[in-house]
Design a protein around this motif. Sequence first.
Motif, PDB file in Angstrom:
ATOM      1  N   LYS A 277     -42.340  41.548 -14.420  1.00 54.26           N
ATOM      2  CA  LYS A 277     -42.884  40.191 -14.592  1.00 54.26           C
ATOM      3  C   LYS A 277     -41.808  39.205 -15.034  1.00 54.26           C
ATOM      4  O   LYS A 277     -41.846  38.026 -14.662  1.00 54.26           O
ATOM      5  CB  LYS A 277     -44.024  40.208 -15.613  1.00 54.26           C
ATOM      6  N   GLN A 278     -40.849  39.670 -15.829  1.00 47.96           N
ATOM      7  CA  GLN A 278     -39.801  38.774 -16.327  1.00 47.96           C
ATOM      8  C   GLN A 278     -38.936  38.210 -15.201  1.00 47.96           C
ATOM      9  O   GLN A 278     -38.366  37.128 -15.324  1.00 47.96           O
ATOM     10  CB  GLN A 278     -38.923  39.497 -17.349  1.00 47.96           C
ATOM     11  N   PHE A 279     -38.833  38.938 -14.091  1.00 47.79           N
ATOM     12  CA  PHE A 279     -38.008  38.475 -12.984  1.00 47.79           C
ATOM     13  C   PHE A 279     -38.669  37.360 -12.175  1.00 47.79           C
ATOM     14  O   PHE A 279     -38.009  36.699 -11.374  1.00 47.79           O
ATOM     15  CB  PHE A 279     -37.626  39.640 -12.062  1.00 47.79           C
ATOM     16  N   ILE A 280     -39.979  37.156 -12.347  1.00 50.98           N
ATOM     17  CA  ILE A 280     -40.640  36.062 -11.612  1.00 50.98           C
ATOM     18  C   ILE A 280     -41.264  35.034 -12.553  1.00 50.98           C
ATOM     19  O   ILE A 280     -41.938  34.114 -12.098  1.00 50.98           O
ATOM     20  CB  ILE A 280     -41.714  36.611 -10.642  1.00 50.98           C
ATOM     21  N   VAL A 281     -41.031  35.184 -13.848  1.00 54.66           N
ATOM     22  CA  VAL A 281     -41.674  34.305 -14.833  1.00 54.66           C
ATOM     23  C   VAL A 281     -41.271  32.837 -14.654  1.00 54.66           C
ATOM     24  O   VAL A 281     -42.059  31.922 -14.936  1.00 54.66           O
ATOM     25  CB  VAL A 281     -41.374  34.785 -16.274  1.00 54.66           C
ATOM     26  N   ASP A 282     -40.047  32.588 -14.171  1.00 55.99           N
ATOM     27  CA  ASP A 282     -39.552  31.210 -14.067  1.00 55.99           C
ATOM     28  C   ASP A 282     -39.972  30.501 -12.777  1.00 55.99           C
ATOM     29  O   ASP A 282     -39.725  29.305 -12.629  1.00 55.99           O
ATOM     30  CB  ASP A 282     -38.022  31.193 -14.173  1.00 55.99           C
ATOM     31  N   PHE A 283     -40.598  31.228 -11.854  1.00 60.87           N
ATOM     32  CA  PHE A 283     -41.051  30.585 -10.623  1.00 60.87           C
ATOM     33  C   PHE A 283     -42.261  29.694 -10.917  1.00 60.87           C
ATOM     34  O   PHE A 283     -43.047  29.972 -11.838  1.00 60.87           O
ATOM     35  CB  PHE A 283     -41.434  31.635  -9.575  1.00 60.87           C
TER      36      PHE A 283
END
Length: 323
Positions: free
Chosen positions: A296-302
Amino acid sequence: MNLNEIIQHVKEELIEFERSFKRTMFSKVKLLNIIVHYILRQKGKRIRPTLVFLSAKLVGDINESTFHAATLVELLHTATLIHDDVVDESDMRRGFPSLNAIWGNKVAVLVGDFFLAQGLLLSLKNKEYKFLHITSEAVRRMSEGELLEIQSARGNSIDEEIYFRIISDKTASLISTCCELGAVSATDDESVAYKLKNFGENLGIAFQLRDDLLDYMGDSNITGKPVGSDIREGKITLPLIYALKNTPGKEARRVIKIIKNNPKIKDIYFVIDFVKAYGGIDYTLKVAEDYLERAKQFIVDFSESPAKESLIKLTNFVLERVS
């Protein structure tokens, strides 16, 4: 968590994908077409093409290239399942007799090779050279993972480090490929593709951890395979690795001996109870949760979007799935 909730934002794309996917599977050879019809009866969840479409939608727009990517990964996935059944000498797949059980190993291997070739030819025909590089790396990793697992089983030497190398290469590599291909089909931004690749890698590891848990706590009527299949085949997965590490040496040696000597039904249930008693289930579940949080951390900024929402829901589905 219902899988239909996750796919609803790419439902139309999946319907179109089914049509194009079927077209790539058929040939002029009658025997092959009979086998293709048989495979299509065993329709899976289509999680991999779903990941391709959602990843593309997260970073851009779904286009023709995205459909090529989805078809490529599903052909590759189908090929690896067929080859896995041959390697593992499996008689069943998704509740159906496996190809090798019906038509023999030679035909099964050739059918798997055909699907792999069709995927590669599709990429070449459409000049999707990035796809070829990404999928070739995945095939390399999957092959090395299989061989490492065989090597470790022969030497009775598998620990957590080796186990995670195996599942990362055998399972997570293809999930990672799905997300990376989806991103690459929709954007030229390498940093974005990198994030989706790592999202898929962590999701894939959690997916396999859940799969290994189902061997100890699943319902065979739902999973389509008997509980304790890994134990029966002598596979040592994380629930057992942890339990063996946290038990007296004498009892651990007894369990290892059982696993390595064609365990009977009563032996399998003894091992399952052993793993539960020494915390293997709880530990594996916690590790799976940790990997999903990393994903989840890898897409949190989208930016917030239906695609992002579906990918988050998919991480929850992985943890809760029963088949």
